[in-house]
Design a protein around this motif. Structure first.
Motif, PDB file in Angstrom:
ATOM      1  N   HIS A  89       0.814  -1.213   0.000  1.00 58.91           N
ATOM      2  CA  HIS A  89       0.000   0.000   0.000  1.00 58.91           C
ATOM      3  C   HIS A  89       0.851   1.269   0.000  1.00 58.91           C
ATOM      4  CE1 HIS A  89      -2.795  -3.060   1.602  1.00 58.91           C
ATOM      5  NE2 HIS A  89      -3.698  -2.372   0.940  1.00 58.91           N
ATOM      6  N   ALA A  90       2.089   1.152   0.438  1.00 59.08           N
ATOM      7  CA  ALA A  90       2.965   2.319   0.559  1.00 59.08           C
ATOM      8  C   ALA A  90       3.946   2.441  -0.598  1.00 59.08           C
ATOM      9  CB  ALA A  90       3.728   2.252   1.883  1.00 59.08           C
ATOM     10  N   PHE A  91       3.589   1.859  -1.762  1.00 58.25           N
ATOM     11  CA  PHE A  91       4.536   1.832  -2.885  1.00 58.25           C
ATOM     12  C   PHE A  91       4.958   3.215  -3.344  1.00 58.25           C
ATOM     13  CE2 PHE A  91       0.520   2.479  -4.987  1.00 58.25           C
ATOM     14  CZ  PHE A  91       0.818   3.253  -6.104  1.00 58.25           C
ATOM     15  N   ASP A  92       4.123   4.227  -3.120  1.00 56.36           N
ATOM     16  CA  ASP A  92       4.426   5.571  -3.615  1.00 56.36           C
ATOM     17  C   ASP A  92       4.833   6.523  -2.497  1.00 56.36           C
ATOM     18  OD1 ASP A  92       4.662   7.302  -5.842  1.00 56.36           O
ATOM     19  OD2 ASP A  92       2.759   8.268  -5.341  1.00 56.36           O
ATOM     20  N   ILE A  93       5.091   5.979  -1.302  1.00 60.18           N
ATOM     21  CA  ILE A  93       5.510   6.826  -0.179  1.00 60.18           C
ATOM     22  C   ILE A  93       7.034   6.846  -0.122  1.00 60.18           C
ATOM     23  CG2 ILE A  93       5.529   7.070   2.331  1.00 60.18           C
ATOM     24  CD1 ILE A  93       2.707   5.973   2.371  1.00 60.18           C
ATOM     25  N   HIS A  94       7.599   8.051  -0.147  1.00 59.67           N
ATOM     26  CA  HIS A  94       9.052   8.226  -0.136  1.00 59.67           C
ATOM     27  C   HIS A  94       9.441   9.219   0.948  1.00 59.67           C
ATOM     28  CE1 HIS A  94       8.938   6.219  -4.047  1.00 59.67           C
ATOM     29  NE2 HIS A  94       7.969   7.061  -4.378  1.00 59.67           N
ATOM     30  N   GLY A  95      10.680   9.174   1.368  1.00 61.73           N
ATOM     31  CA  GLY A  95      11.151  10.131   2.361  1.00 61.73           C
ATOM     32  C   GLY A  95      12.033   9.467   3.399  1.00 61.73           C
ATOM     33  N   MET A  96      12.579  10.287   4.266  1.00 65.50           N
ATOM     34  CA  MET A  96      13.577   9.791   5.216  1.00 65.50           C
ATOM     35  C   MET A  96      13.000   8.761   6.194  1.00 65.50           C
ATOM     36  SD  MET A  96      14.018  13.110   7.719  1.00 65.50           S
ATOM     37  CE  MET A  96      15.025  12.219   8.906  1.00 65.50           C
ATOM     38  N   PHE A  97      11.702   8.825   6.456  1.00 70.80           N
ATOM     39  CA  PHE A  97      11.135   7.932   7.458  1.00 70.80           C
ATOM     40  C   PHE A  97      10.821   6.540   6.923  1.00 70.80           C
ATOM     41  CE2 PHE A  97      10.001  12.255   8.840  1.00 70.80           C
ATOM     42  CZ  PHE A  97      10.725  12.273  10.028  1.00 70.80           C
ATOM     43  N   VAL A  98      10.901   6.340   5.617  1.00 72.73           N
ATOM     44  CA  VAL A  98      10.650   5.004   5.073  1.00 72.73           C
ATOM     45  C   VAL A  98      11.926   4.308   4.609  1.00 72.73           C
ATOM     46  CG1 VAL A  98       8.297   5.550   4.382  1.00 72.73           C
ATOM     47  CG2 VAL A  98      10.135   5.892   2.747  1.00 72.73           C
ATOM     48  N   ARG A  99      13.052   4.991   4.723  1.00 71.23           N
ATOM     49  CA  ARG A  99      14.307   4.372   4.280  1.00 71.23           C
ATOM     50  C   ARG A  99      14.753   3.285   5.249  1.00 71.23           C
ATOM     51  NH1 ARG A  99      17.074  10.015   3.886  1.00 71.23           N
ATOM     52  NH2 ARG A  99      15.684  10.973   2.360  1.00 71.23           N
ATOM     53  N   GLU A 100      15.378   2.254   4.707  1.00 70.90           N
ATOM     54  CA  GLU A 100      15.938   1.197   5.543  1.00 70.90           C
ATOM     55  C   GLU A 100      17.286   1.642   6.075  1.00 70.90           C
ATOM     56  OE1 GLU A 100      15.968  -2.709   3.861  1.00 70.90           O
ATOM     57  OE2 GLU A 100      14.163  -2.299   2.689  1.00 70.90           O
ATOM     58  N   ALA A 101      17.679   1.023   7.176  1.00 69.32           N
ATOM     59  CA  ALA A 101      18.953   1.357   7.800  1.00 69.32           C
ATOM     60  C   ALA A 101      20.111   1.142   6.823  1.00 69.32           C
ATOM     61  CB  ALA A 101      19.162   0.515   9.049  1.00 69.32           C
ATOM     62  N   GLY A 102      20.994   2.094   6.764  1.00 69.80           N
ATOM     63  CA  GLY A 102      22.189   1.961   5.940  1.00 69.80           C
ATOM     64  C   GLY A 102      21.990   2.353   4.496  1.00 69.80           C
TER      65      GLY A 102
END
Length: 272
Positions: free
Chosen positions: A255-268
């Motif tokens: 459902h979040a395929f189009d959500i971008h930004g610093m809070f959805v990035r994986e560690a590293g």
């Protein structure tokens, strides 16, 4: 911010029901609220158990929502008993709710009936007259129209019949070996096809919940019925096309395929 309310069952695996609705509404830019009709113990392989809430408690949930943060749209999903359907209809009338989307969860993909005959009659009598749009799949449209649907022409006849009977818009969803990915919207005596591209993804858990919630979100934002359906179909195509693969059965979409930004990035991982 516009707001939307989902009235549906909880899915413990997160792919359908309340959980899918909230994710979809958030991804479509509205503030999501919920009133839970039932708890389910389920995962991608099937439903293990269901525990309904009482009609009185469902009414309490709806009172709390409508008297504080009024929803701009309402999506109604799994409601399996006549008493709960009446409770919802009573509250929608009381608060004069707007932009009501009903996803009539009656028949499983397998063909199994999910609600009783008397609950179907209560749905027809009490809830559908309050709705703005209904989103049945082929087996559900057969139940509501009282006719077999085997061809495109049958879809049109059934959609028009349901729309005229209950005075609402009807989106008959293709599938079940008929017009897969192509949906038919009937309202005001006019029918329009919305053509989609078939996405070869076996993980389709929660597609009905997601589509109806996306329609409700767009209605809440002020889009027309046709625009809301078109935007919802584009959204669900993206969620399916992201090819998320979780679980041992028919898994959920992203459902979040189009959500971008610093809070959805994986560690590293750095921002691209």
């Amino acid at each position: 911010m516009r707001t939307a309310l989902t009235i549906a069952g909880s899915d413990s695996s997160g792919g359908a029901g309340i959980q899918a609705d909230i994710k979809t509404m958030t991804a479509n830019g509205v503030f999501a609220m919920s009133a839970v009709t039932a708890l389910t113990a389920q995962n991608t392989t099937g439903v293990k158990d269901i525990m309904e809430v009482s009609p009185a408690f469902l009414k309490e949930q709806l009172d709390c929502v409508f008297t504080d943060i009024r929803p701009d749209a309402v999506k109604i999903g799994m409601v399996s008993s006549s008493e709960l359907i009446r409770a919802i209809a009573d509250k929608l009338k009381e608060y004069r709710a707007e932009n009501i989307v009903v996803d009539p969860v009656m028949v499983a993909t397998s063909g199994a009936r999910l609600i009783s005959e008397d609950a179907v009659e209560t749905l027809k009598e009490c809830l559908l007259p309050e709705a703005d749009i209904l989103t049945p799949n082929i087996p559900e449209a057969e139940v509501l129209s009282g006719m077999r649907i085997c061809t495109e022409e049958d879809m049109i006849c059934a959609g028009q019949k349901i729309s005229e009977t209950y005075h609402l818009a009807v989106l008959v969803k293709g599938g079940h070996q008929l017009n897969d990915a192509n949906d038919l919207l009937c309202q005001g005596g006019v029918c329009r096809w919305f053509y989609g591209k078939r996405i070869d993804n076996p993980n389709t858990h929660g597609t009905g919940c997601t589509l109806s919630s996306a329609i409700a979100s767009n209605l809440a934002k002020g889009f027309s019925m046709e625009e809301s359906v078109e935007r919802a179909k584009t959204y669900i195509s993206g969620a399916l096309g992201a090819m998320l693969d979780l679980g041992k059965g028919s898994g959920p979409m992203n459902h979040a395929f189009d959500i971008h930004g610093m809070f959805v990035r994986e560690a590293g991982k750095e921002a691209e």
